[in-house]
Design a protein around this motif. Structure first.
Motif, mmCIF file in Angstrom:
data_model
loop_
_atom_site.group_PDB
_atom_site.id
_atom_site.type_symbol
_atom_site.label_atom_id
_atom_site.label_comp_id
_atom_site.label_asym_id
_atom_site.label_seq_id
_atom_site.Cartn_x
_atom_site.Cartn_y
_atom_site.Cartn_z
ATOM 1 N N ARG A 1 0.833 -1.213 0.000
ATOM 2 C CA ARG A 1 0.000 0.000 0.000
ATOM 3 C C ARG A 1 0.861 1.254 0.000
ATOM 4 O O ARG A 1 0.646 2.161 -0.804
ATOM 5 C CB ARG A 1 -0.927 0.010 1.211
ATOM 6 C CG ARG A 1 -1.753 1.297 1.315
ATOM 7 C CD ARG A 1 -2.324 1.489 2.714
ATOM 8 N NE ARG A 1 -3.380 0.525 3.015
ATOM 9 C CZ ARG A 1 -3.948 0.425 4.214
ATOM 10 N NH1 ARG A 1 -3.538 1.197 5.216
ATOM 11 N NH2 ARG A 1 -4.914 -0.458 4.432
ATOM 12 N N LEU B 1 2.671 1.939 -3.169
ATOM 13 C CA LEU B 1 1.727 2.430 -4.173
ATOM 14 C C LEU B 1 1.464 3.918 -3.959
ATOM 15 O O LEU B 1 1.489 4.711 -4.909
ATOM 16 C CB LEU B 1 0.413 1.649 -4.079
ATOM 17 C CG LEU B 1 -0.729 2.114 -4.987
ATOM 18 C CD1 LEU B 1 -0.384 1.886 -6.456
ATOM 19 C CD2 LEU B 1 -2.025 1.414 -4.629
ATOM 20 N N SER C 1 5.662 -2.049 -5.330
ATOM 21 C CA SER C 1 4.338 -2.220 -4.729
ATOM 22 C C SER C 1 3.658 -3.465 -5.268
ATOM 23 O O SER C 1 3.096 -4.267 -4.508
ATOM 24 C CB SER C 1 3.473 -0.988 -5.016
ATOM 25 O OG SER C 1 2.128 -1.218 -4.638
ATOM 26 N N SER D 1 2.331 -6.762 -3.049
ATOM 27 C CA SER D 1 0.936 -7.218 -3.056
ATOM 28 C C SER D 1 0.818 -8.616 -3.643
ATOM 29 O O SER D 1 0.034 -9.446 -3.161
ATOM 30 C CB SER D 1 0.067 -6.232 -3.846
ATOM 31 O OG SER D 1 -0.007 -4.986 -3.179
ATOM 32 N N ASN E 1 -4.816 -2.835 -4.957
ATOM 33 C CA ASN E 1 -3.475 -2.240 -4.905
ATOM 34 C C ASN E 1 -2.579 -2.868 -5.971
ATOM 35 O O ASN E 1 -1.827 -2.171 -6.662
ATOM 36 C CB ASN E 1 -2.843 -2.453 -3.527
ATOM 37 C CG ASN E 1 -3.492 -1.624 -2.438
ATOM 38 O OD1 ASN E 1 -4.262 -0.701 -2.713
ATOM 39 N ND2 ASN E 1 -3.188 -1.939 -1.193
#
Length: 524
Positions: free
Chosen positions: A216, A219, A227, A231, A398
């Protein structure tokens, strides 16, 4: 003057937290436990960390408003909360910012964690347990610093306990990049230790929570490839699953979707979300009004059959039945005129018992929030639904957004968005251009994560908070018979915006104490 500033700083630290140099640490006003016990006995160490967990701000403890009421998704029916008087009027100052408390609370918790981390190698017990506690401390320190980063930008990085004798007591701000790097290093360290620790509940840090939070914050800071990788690691682990029942996610502590949350329990730990957000009415069911979804948000809910917004040609939308056939998440999230709830019909039309109004606590927009609210519980009772900090659907979104912004693997981004839409029983999207997919993932975030305090930060990081469509707030426009008038929407208000508000100001009280701090632009 320098000695006076140091003295003031120390007084502030001592008053806000446990003393770093004391022989004992107070866990509550009635008890004082030796620091030797805290740092050797895992049971007491866990209690110590519980105090840090309890300091994390969430959407049910902001007082009279929820943060989405400071976005184009909602309007608070009370005239006095910070959402109305400070955020939406762009009246934020260094003295009145609602995030001033975040600064002082976060650093109080960080200093507790610094003390704990300096001493945690003294912990006795099984490696699995002591490793979990050590990892939680780094996770929590990264968590608090991530909140400071997104709110203020670069902040002072303090990793050691401090005392009056320290030459570096008044710490300068680190750069935004330095602060980000520190957050990531803490989350990475936590994740590494968690791999060799005991498992705990979703109310405590974990490998997945640390890794998802890493995804998160990367991002948010535009580090899209890193990122996406973070994720993806969470998704590949397959330790969580999307709850088949969207509404259940927010009411059931045991939903398989939640990665990190705070939970509540009768009779000692609760909040007032039900009371603050149940519609105001002259009928048998009446609360305090609270969060009213805007027509802006309602118009974003697509038609279930076509996957198109009501305004789009071929959507199948019928103005005579405006609330039929919409995205199922609409019915789980929003109370509208004619909705059945708590055994009554919601009458938000003008003149209805819960009718739209311009004063009192009645809805300002013609809608009320349903998401989170416990239908079976009397609104006057303490509320016990959990607040979710991180859940799997956000990780999918995300991941998708990071891939889209990186301009790579758009097919994987499409598949991730469709995972979320499939759970909602909505038509799947097809592979599209980068710019088209960007709009789709932003739309999906707005619907899927409504009222979960993501929109406030999303419109800032996307730099759209000052756009006309965000500042013009619409309400439902309906007659007393329940028929839409004209387009079915009318302007409720036009809000103010100043680009300085992309970051919050450093509290003036902190600037006064620490002369090494610099203020964010526009608040000098």
């Amino acid at each position: 003057m320098k000695k006076i500033n140091k003295l003031l700083a120390l007084i502030l630290l001592v008053s806000a937290q446990y003393s770093c140099t004391s022989d004992s640490i107070e866990l509550d006003p009635q008890t004082a436990i030796s620091s030797e016990v805290i740092f050797t006995d895992p049971a007491f160490a866990e209690v110590f960390l519980n105090k840090v967990y309890s300091g994390i701000p969430h959407g049910f403890n902001r007082g009279w408003y929820m943060l989405d009421a400071a976005t184009d998704d909602a309007e608070n029916s009370y005239p006095w909360p910070a959402s109305n008087t400070i955020f939406n009027t762009s009246n934020i100052t260094t003295d009145n910012s609602p995030f001033n408390g975040l600064w002082s609370n976060a650093y109080a918790q960080i200093r507790r964690l610094n003390n704990f981390i300096q001493n945690y190698d003294k912990l006795e017990g099984s490696e699995g347990l002591t490793n979990r506690l050590k990892a939680e401390a780094h996770f929590l320190r990264g968590f608090y610093y991530s909140y400071l980063l997104r709110t203020f930008g670069g902040v002072p990085i303090i990793t050691e306990p401090q005392s009056l004798e320290d030459e570096n007591l008044l710490v300068s701000r680190s750069t935004k990049e330095e602060t980000l790097n520190f957050v990531i290093s803490e989350l990475d360290k936590a994740a590494g230790i968690f791999e060799n620790s005991n498992a705990a509940s979703s109310t405590r840090g974990s490998w997945a929570a640390a890794t998802a939070l890493k995804g998160r914050i990367l991002l948010y800071e535009g580090k899209f490839e890193a990122s996406a990788a973070a994720s993806k690691a969470v998704l590949d682990a397959e330790a969580f699953s999307l709850d088949a029942d969207y509404q259940n996610v927010f009411l059931d502590d045991n939903t398989p979707e939640v990665i990190f949350d705070v939970q509540f329990k009768d009779p000692d730990k609760g909040h007032y979300a039900n009371l603050f957000n149940t519609p105001k009415s002259t009928g048998p069911i009446s609360g305090w009004g609270g969060t009213g979804p805007t027509q802006n948000l309602v118009d974003q809910y697509e038609m279930k059959a076509t996957g198109l917004k009501p305004e789009e040609p071929g959507s199948g939308y019928d103005m005579s039945t405006p609330y039929e056939g919409r995205d199922p998440r609409f019915y789980a999230s929003i109370l509208y005129d004619g909705a059945q709830w708590k055994g009554v019909t919601i009458n938000h039309r003008p003149g209805g018992d819960a009718g739209i109004a311009t004063n009192g606590d009645f809805t300002r927009t013609g809608y009320s929030m349903k998401k989170f609210i416990q239908e079976e519980r009397n609104h006057n009772q303490i509320s016990t639904q959990h607040w979710i900090f991180i859940r799997l659907a956000e990780v999918y979104l995300n991941y998708a957004e990071a891939l889209i912004e990186a301009g790579q693997d758009l097919d994987l981004a499409t598949a991730a968005i469709n995972k979320v839409r499939e759970r909602a029983d909505m038509p799947l999207i097809s592979l599209s251009t980068q710019s088209e997919l960007r709009e789709k993932v932003r739309h999906e975030r707005r619907i899927e994560l409504a009222f979960e305090e993501h929109r406030f930060w999303d419109i800032r990081r996307w730099r759209i908070a000052g756009n006309t469509e965000v500042l013009n707030i619409y309400r439902m426009d309906m007659d007393s018979e329940g028929n839409l008038i004209g387009t079915g929407k009318a302007i409720w208000e036009t809000r103010n915006w100043n680009d300085r508000d992309y970051l919050m100001p450093i509290p003036q009280s902190e600037i006064d104490i620490n002369t090494n701090l610099t203020q964010n632009p526009g608040y000098e």
